[in-house]
Every structure is written in structure tokens, then in C-alpha cells.
Design a protein around this motif. Sequence first.
Motif, PDB file in Angstrom:
ATOM      1  N   TYR A 228      16.601  -2.357  30.746  1.00  0.00           N
ATOM      2  CA  TYR A 228      15.184  -2.400  31.119  1.00  0.00           C
ATOM      3  C   TYR A 228      15.059  -2.032  32.594  1.00  0.00           C
ATOM      4  CZ  TYR A 228      10.434  -4.269  30.315  1.00  0.00           C
ATOM      5  OH  TYR A 228       9.078  -4.431  30.140  1.00  0.00           O
ATOM      6  N   THR A 229      14.280  -1.009  32.874  1.00  0.00           N
ATOM      7  CA  THR A 229      14.136  -0.498  34.233  1.00  0.00           C
ATOM      8  C   THR A 229      12.673  -0.220  34.518  1.00  0.00           C
ATOM      9  OG1 THR A 229      16.286   0.586  33.966  1.00  0.00           O
ATOM     10  CG2 THR A 229      14.949   1.283  35.828  1.00  0.00           C
ATOM     11  N   LEU A 230      12.242  -0.577  35.728  1.00  0.00           N
ATOM     12  CA  LEU A 230      10.876  -0.293  36.164  1.00  0.00           C
ATOM     13  C   LEU A 230      10.905   0.644  37.359  1.00  0.00           C
ATOM     14  CD1 LEU A 230       9.481  -3.955  36.128  1.00  0.00           C
ATOM     15  CD2 LEU A 230       9.175  -2.209  34.356  1.00  0.00           C
ATOM     16  N   PHE A 231      10.020   1.638  37.340  1.00  0.00           N
ATOM     17  CA  PHE A 231       9.841   2.546  38.463  1.00  0.00           C
ATOM     18  C   PHE A 231       8.372   2.463  38.858  1.00  0.00           C
ATOM     19  CE2 PHE A 231      13.118   4.242  35.701  1.00  0.00           C
ATOM     20  CZ  PHE A 231      14.130   4.599  36.580  1.00  0.00           C
ATOM     21  N   ARG A 232       8.076   2.624  40.147  1.00  0.00           N
ATOM     22  CA  ARG A 232       6.689   2.558  40.591  1.00  0.00           C
ATOM     23  C   ARG A 232       6.347   3.748  41.468  1.00  0.00           C
ATOM     24  NH1 ARG A 232       3.813   1.285  44.765  1.00  0.00           N
ATOM     25  NH2 ARG A 232       5.543   0.491  46.011  1.00  0.00           N
ATOM     26  N   ARG A 233       5.189   4.296  41.225  1.00  0.00           N
ATOM     27  CA  ARG A 233       4.614   5.337  42.086  1.00  0.00           C
ATOM     28  C   ARG A 233       3.170   4.930  42.336  1.00  0.00           C
ATOM     29  NH1 ARG A 233       5.084  11.769  42.000  1.00  0.00           N
ATOM     30  NH2 ARG A 233       3.486  12.165  43.557  1.00  0.00           N
ATOM     31  N   GLY A 234       2.901   4.419  43.539  1.00  0.00           N
ATOM     32  CA  GLY A 234       1.576   3.880  43.824  1.00  0.00           C
ATOM     33  C   GLY A 234       1.290   2.735  42.863  1.00  0.00           C
ATOM     34  N   PRO A 235       0.117   2.722  42.260  1.00  0.00           N
ATOM     35  CA  PRO A 235      -0.228   1.627  41.350  1.00  0.00           C
ATOM     36  C   PRO A 235       0.250   1.832  39.908  1.00  0.00           C
ATOM     37  CG  PRO A 235      -2.125   3.027  41.668  1.00  0.00           C
ATOM     38  CD  PRO A 235      -1.027   3.580  42.555  1.00  0.00           C
ATOM     39  N   LEU A 236       1.009   2.897  39.666  1.00  0.00           N
ATOM     40  CA  LEU A 236       1.501   3.161  38.313  1.00  0.00           C
ATOM     41  C   LEU A 236       2.962   2.754  38.194  1.00  0.00           C
ATOM     42  CD1 LEU A 236       0.967   4.400  35.495  1.00  0.00           C
ATOM     43  CD2 LEU A 236       1.853   6.554  36.429  1.00  0.00           C
ATOM     44  N   VAL A 237       3.257   1.905  37.234  1.00  0.00           N
ATOM     45  CA  VAL A 237       4.626   1.479  36.949  1.00  0.00           C
ATOM     46  C   VAL A 237       5.049   2.145  35.644  1.00  0.00           C
ATOM     47  CG1 VAL A 237       6.139  -0.481  36.419  1.00  0.00           C
ATOM     48  CG2 VAL A 237       4.310  -0.728  38.126  1.00  0.00           C
ATOM     49  N   VAL A 238       6.222   2.739  35.669  1.00  0.00           N
ATOM     50  CA  VAL A 238       6.802   3.338  34.468  1.00  0.00           C
ATOM     51  C   VAL A 238       7.949   2.421  34.041  1.00  0.00           C
ATOM     52  CG1 VAL A 238       7.965   5.339  33.485  1.00  0.00           C
ATOM     53  CG2 VAL A 238       6.187   5.651  35.235  1.00  0.00           C
ATOM     54  N   ALA A 239       7.870   1.951  32.819  1.00  0.00           N
ATOM     55  CA  ALA A 239       8.893   1.052  32.284  1.00  0.00           C
ATOM     56  C   ALA A 239       9.733   1.803  31.255  1.00  0.00           C
ATOM     57  CB  ALA A 239       8.236  -0.154  31.630  1.00  0.00           C
ATOM     58  N   TYR A 240      11.044   1.624  31.335  1.00  0.00           N
ATOM     59  CA  TYR A 240      11.965   2.229  30.384  1.00  0.00           C
ATOM     60  C   TYR A 240      12.924   1.149  29.898  1.00  0.00           C
ATOM     61  CZ  TYR A 240      15.982   4.560  28.432  1.00  0.00           C
ATOM     62  OH  TYR A 240      16.988   4.933  27.581  1.00  0.00           O
ATOM     63  N   CYS A 241      13.220   1.170  28.609  1.00  0.00           N
ATOM     64  CA  CYS A 241      14.240   0.267  28.078  1.00  0.00           C
ATOM     65  C   CYS A 241      14.777   0.834  26.775  1.00  0.00           C
ATOM     66  CB  CYS A 241      13.693  -1.142  27.875  1.00  0.00           C
ATOM     67  SG  CYS A 241      12.303  -1.244  26.750  1.00  0.00           S
ATOM     68  N   GLU A 242      15.862   0.249  26.343  1.00  0.00           N
ATOM     69  CA  GLU A 242      16.468   0.606  25.067  1.00  0.00           C
ATOM     70  C   GLU A 242      16.372  -0.624  24.176  1.00  0.00           C
ATOM     71  OE1 GLU A 242      20.257   1.752  26.594  1.00  0.00           O
ATOM     72  OE2 GLU A 242      19.460   3.643  27.363  1.00  0.00           O
ATOM     73  N   CYS A 243      15.807  -0.438  22.998  1.00  0.00           N
ATOM     74  CA  CYS A 243      15.513  -1.568  22.109  1.00  0.00           C
ATOM     75  C   CYS A 243      16.358  -1.489  20.843  1.00  0.00           C
ATOM     76  CB  CYS A 243      14.036  -1.557  21.747  1.00  0.00           C
ATOM     77  SG  CYS A 243      12.946  -1.658  23.179  1.00  0.00           S
ATOM     78  N   HIS A 244      16.903  -2.614  20.462  1.00  0.00           N
ATOM     79  CA  HIS A 244      17.772  -2.704  19.290  1.00  0.00           C
ATOM     80  C   HIS A 244      17.165  -3.679  18.285  1.00  0.00           C
ATOM     81  CE1 HIS A 244      21.076  -0.696  21.542  1.00  0.00           C
ATOM     82  NE2 HIS A 244      20.471  -1.266  22.562  1.00  0.00           N
ATOM     83  N   PRO A 245      16.878  -3.338  17.079  1.00  0.00           N
ATOM     84  CA  PRO A 245      17.041  -2.016  16.503  1.00  0.00           C
ATOM     85  C   PRO A 245      15.863  -1.084  16.800  1.00  0.00           C
ATOM     86  CG  PRO A 245      16.286  -3.497  14.811  1.00  0.00           C
ATOM     87  CD  PRO A 245      16.464  -4.310  16.071  1.00  0.00           C
ATOM     88  N   SER A 246      14.688  -1.644  17.161  1.00  0.00           N
ATOM     89  CA  SER A 246      13.527  -0.807  17.462  1.00  0.00           C
ATOM     90  C   SER A 246      12.666  -1.508  18.511  1.00  0.00           C
ATOM     91  CB  SER A 246      12.684  -0.579  16.201  1.00  0.00           C
ATOM     92  OG  SER A 246      12.061  -1.793  15.806  1.00  0.00           O
ATOM     93  N   ALA A 247      11.793  -0.731  19.147  1.00  0.00           N
ATOM     94  CA  ALA A 247      10.887  -1.306  20.155  1.00  0.00           C
ATOM     95  C   ALA A 247       9.936  -2.304  19.507  1.00  0.00           C
ATOM     96  CB  ALA A 247      10.118  -0.197  20.851  1.00  0.00           C
ATOM     97  N   ALA A 248       9.409  -1.966  18.344  1.00  0.00           N
ATOM     98  CA  ALA A 248       8.471  -2.866  17.675  1.00  0.00           C
ATOM     99  C   ALA A 248       9.116  -4.215  17.377  1.00  0.00           C
ATOM    100  CB  ALA A 248       7.949  -2.225  16.392  1.00  0.00           C
ATOM    101  N   GLU A 249      10.328  -4.189  16.887  1.00  0.00           N
ATOM    102  CA  GLU A 249      11.016  -5.433  16.553  1.00  0.00           C
ATOM    103  C   GLU A 249      11.402  -6.213  17.806  1.00  0.00           C
ATOM    104  OE1 GLU A 249      14.694  -6.889  13.734  1.00  0.00           O
ATOM    105  OE2 GLU A 249      13.694  -4.984  13.315  1.00  0.00           O
ATOM    106  N   ALA A 250      11.967  -5.535  18.798  1.00  0.00           N
ATOM    107  CA  ALA A 250      12.408  -6.223  20.014  1.00  0.00           C
ATOM    108  C   ALA A 250      11.226  -6.822  20.780  1.00  0.00           C
ATOM    109  CB  ALA A 250      13.191  -5.259  20.908  1.00  0.00           C
ATOM    110  N   PHE A 251      10.190  -6.018  21.016  1.00  0.00           N
ATOM    111  CA  PHE A 251       9.032  -6.540  21.752  1.00  0.00           C
ATOM    112  C   PHE A 251       8.251  -7.550  20.914  1.00  0.00           C
ATOM    113  CE2 PHE A 251       9.671  -2.863  24.603  1.00  0.00           C
ATOM    114  CZ  PHE A 251       9.679  -3.560  25.801  1.00  0.00           C
ATOM    115  N   GLY A 252       8.290  -7.389  19.594  1.00  0.00           N
ATOM    116  CA  GLY A 252       7.662  -8.383  18.721  1.00  0.00           C
ATOM    117  C   GLY A 252       8.304  -9.746  18.887  1.00  0.00           C
ATOM    118  N   ARG A 253       9.628  -9.775  18.980  1.00  0.00           N
ATOM    119  CA  ARG A 253      10.352 -11.039  19.184  1.00  0.00           C
ATOM    120  C   ARG A 253      10.024 -11.652  20.542  1.00  0.00           C
ATOM    121  NH1 ARG A 253      16.349  -9.126  17.314  1.00  0.00           N
ATOM    122  NH2 ARG A 253      15.857  -8.770  15.122  1.00  0.00           N
ATOM    123  N   VAL A 254      10.084 -10.824  21.589  1.00  0.00           N
ATOM    124  CA  VAL A 254       9.812 -11.329  22.940  1.00  0.00           C
ATOM    125  C   VAL A 254       8.373 -11.824  23.037  1.00  0.00           C
ATOM    126  CG1 VAL A 254       9.630 -10.707  25.385  1.00  0.00           C
ATOM    127  CG2 VAL A 254      11.540  -9.858  24.033  1.00  0.00           C
ATOM    128  N   GLY A 255       7.458 -11.091  22.418  1.00  0.00           N
ATOM    129  CA  GLY A 255       6.042 -11.442  22.484  1.00  0.00           C
ATOM    130  C   GLY A 255       5.704 -12.794  21.895  1.00  0.00           C
TER     131      GLY A 255
END
Length: 102
Positions: free
Chosen positions: A41-68
Motif C-alpha cells: 500500500y503506497t500513497l503519493f500526493r500532488r497538491g490536494p490529490l492523493v494517489v493510492a496504490y496497493c495490491e489486493c489478495h485475492p481482489s480489491a473488492a474482497e480485501a477492502f470489503g474486509r477492512v471496511g
Amino acid sequence: MERACFFIELKPGMEQEYERRHVAVWPELLAELSLAGVRNYTLFRRGPLVVAYCECHPSAAEAFGRVGKTDVNARWAKWFEDVIERLTDADGNLLWADEVWH
């Protein structure tokens, strides 16, 4: 594994506060992200815009669903309400970027 990229729009003038709050991310949040399958999980910022990148196992929907569903995620989100302008669209979905090439 699914690569995920999304955007976070900060409130004007809150860039430094956003960074300050990420100096020491809560260990219990890091543990939940790891348990849910969020890696690199990595965050980059340019002014007020943050770009978030991560690798989710097995999928983003499942991983973020669990964290949420966690209490620590709810507390973290509440703590950032005064800093973040927009994180989701009108339907509550993260502001995703489509992968074009890897």
C-alpha cells in the motif's frame, strides 16, 4: 492478486495535516490491512490529490470489503473527515483508476 489504484481529494490547505497523520499509521489498522490481503500500500500526493496504490489478495473488492467492516477502519475514517474532501463517488465507490498497462 489485483492491483488497485484510487484517488483521494484533500480539503484545501490540509495537505500537511494529511501527511502528518500518516507519519505513524495505527498498528492495529496496519494489522487489519495485512489480514485482509492488502499489500504494498503506497500513497503519493500532488497538491490536494492523493494517489493510492496497493495490491489486493485475492481482489480489491474482497480485501477492502474486509477492512471496511472493522472498527479500526471506522475510527480512522472518522479521524480524517476534517481532512478529506472526497474519497468516493455518489454511489459510495472509491474513485478508482482503471489499469491500462502493466
